[in-house]
Design a protein around this motif. Structure first.
Motif, PDB file in Angstrom:
ATOM      1  N   LEU A  12       0.832  -1.205   0.000  1.00 33.03           N
ATOM      2  CA  LEU A  12       0.000   0.000   0.000  1.00 33.03           C
ATOM      3  C   LEU A  12       0.866   1.254   0.000  1.00 33.03           C
ATOM      4  N   ASP A  13       2.036   1.183   0.629  1.00 35.03           N
ATOM      5  CA  ASP A  13       2.916   2.355   0.634  1.00 35.03           C
ATOM      6  C   ASP A  13       3.923   2.354  -0.514  1.00 35.03           C
ATOM      7  N   ARG A  30      10.660  -8.409   5.364  1.00 35.68           N
ATOM      8  CA  ARG A  30       9.199  -8.449   5.260  1.00 35.68           C
ATOM      9  C   ARG A  30       8.698  -8.447   3.819  1.00 35.68           C
ATOM     10  N   LEU A 173      -2.206  -4.849  -5.204  1.00 30.32           N
ATOM     11  CA  LEU A 173      -1.900  -3.964  -4.086  1.00 30.32           C
ATOM     12  C   LEU A 173      -2.121  -4.726  -2.774  1.00 30.32           C
ATOM     13  N   ALA A 174      -1.024  -5.050  -2.103  1.00 33.25           N
ATOM     14  CA  ALA A 174      -1.106  -5.865  -0.885  1.00 33.25           C
ATOM     15  C   ALA A 174      -1.429  -4.981   0.323  1.00 33.25           C
ATOM     16  N   PRO A 175      -2.244  -5.493   1.264  1.00 26.73           N
ATOM     17  CA  PRO A 175      -2.656  -4.709   2.432  1.00 26.73           C
ATOM     18  C   PRO A 175      -1.563  -4.662   3.486  1.00 26.73           C
ATOM     19  N   LEU A 177       1.966  -2.339   4.954  1.00 30.05           N
ATOM     20  CA  LEU A 177       2.849  -1.165   4.962  1.00 30.05           C
ATOM     21  C   LEU A 177       4.249  -1.649   5.290  1.00 30.05           C
ATOM     22  N   LEU A 178       5.184  -1.467   4.362  1.00 37.05           N
ATOM     23  CA  LEU A 178       6.569  -1.912   4.626  1.00 37.05           C
ATOM     24  C   LEU A 178       7.419  -0.798   5.229  1.00 37.05           C
ATOM     25  N   GLY A 179       7.056   0.465   4.969  1.00 42.65           N
ATOM     26  CA  GLY A 179       7.775   1.584   5.596  1.00 42.65           C
ATOM     27  C   GLY A 179       9.069   1.954   4.898  1.00 42.65           C
ATOM     28  N   ARG A 183      10.889   1.359  -3.954  1.00 43.00           N
ATOM     29  CA  ARG A 183       9.615   1.874  -4.458  1.00 43.00           C
ATOM     30  C   ARG A 183       9.441   1.506  -5.933  1.00 43.00           C
TER      31      ARG A 183
END
Lengths: 215, 215
Positions: A12-13, A30, A173-175, A177-179, A183
């Motif tokens: 998502l991010d 992750r 689009l996976a649910p 957030l990897l942070g 990209r």
């Protein structure tokens, strides 16, 4: 004429790999979480020599994609995780062993020339040293009337996008957030691309996005 | 107890505003393209004093959101586009004139103390100088049993996310690549947030995403 397409899973991010990729952890920290939606699917499992698994719209999409492409383009790092001369690349045979799951010609972008590598099941890796346009042209020729699948990594996707060569983008689009990490959309010449959404089936595990590139 | 929610439009490449925002162009270059899906909707038009417009699932979502919140939290820059002391902010009354479209208390995060600003239609802006947690706490109290809507900008969303305060995220993913601007997810402490997708209606104009934050 072959269409040039993308099929990739993004957090998502906006990341397609987590931070600190390594030989043990090629998708970064992750990064595996991105692909959780796919590991349980019957079509993914059978492509990797495993039995069983779930059927349904997610599995159908994976099968449809696998059947659609006649050639693949990928970056050197996606192929082996390495860089520099092949003699010093401990993974110079690629990640997938002697029977990779592609079954079509795969064009690997690299700065280091090398003879083609023919493996089992119809997969032959060709090493292209004259840039993205040349790799895409060769893949289009090899794909016949099927698609050219730009597999990654992000830099190869960005080069293809900025060259205006994509016909269609599919993003799962996976649910998550990897942070941090790699990209998908970075250094994009946004003026080069106009998108038109294509309806996709709903899934509880992931959001399937598809866009036609307006030319 | 009020839930804390997000409802924001993001480009496919992760931006909530384009580059070079200015007083004339508060959403930055091409930022308006993000919101094209909403300008034609009957619910958006009536909230802004205009007649007509489209009905359907997109309009229903906008109406549902507008009815759901009892308080808003936003950053100073979203409120006025300015920074520094209020005396030198030429837009110190905010972007929306004397009858803003919120109709509830709005808590504006700022480093510069100021008396509350009561405008028409039930909108009162309160200026909060003691940080995101205080702003959220005051908004939760003001919202009663309705939601607290964290409106933006991206930095306020990031602070709320990193504080683990969101209950639900709604993101409208626009079929647009901006290439540059303000990223929604930047500097995220990803470990703080686990997401669970919530089914949403399909739209030809934009992809509606909703996630429950697992606590």
């Amino acid at each position: 004429m072959a269409r040039i397409t993308l099929d990739i899973t993004m957090s998502l991010d906006g990341f397609v790999a987590g931070p600190e990729p390594s030989m043990e952890d090629p998708l970064g920290k992750r990064g595996e979480e991105l692909h959780e939606w796919v590991f349980g699917l019957a079509t993914w499992r059978s492509a990797h020599g495993l039995e069983g698994g779930e059927t349904g719209p997610d599995a159908d999409l994976v099968a449809e994609h696998a059947a659609a492409y006649g050639a693949v383009v990928m970056g050197r790092r996606m192929f082996s995780g390495g860089a520099g001369p092949w003699e010093s690349d401990g993974n110079a045979g690629g990640w997938w062993g002697d029977d990779p799951p592609f079954h079509v010609p795969v064009f690997v972008l690299t700065n280091h020339a090398r003879d083609s590598l023919k493996l089992k099941g119809g997969t032959t890796f060709h090493f292209v040293t004259d840039g993205i346009e040349a790799a895409l042209d060769r893949a289009v020729e090899a794909a016949g009337d099927r698609d050219v699948h730009v597999a990654g990594g992000a830099d190869v996707v960005q080069q293809t996008l900025n060259a205006g060569r994509f016909d269609e983008l599919t993003i799962h689009l996976a649910p998550v957030l990897l942070g941090a990490g790699t990209r998908l959309f970075d250094g994009i010449d946004a003026r080069a691309t106009r998108l038109e959404p294509v309806p996709m089936p709903a899934s509880p595990a992931v959001t399937h996005l598809r866009y036609r590139v307006v030319k």
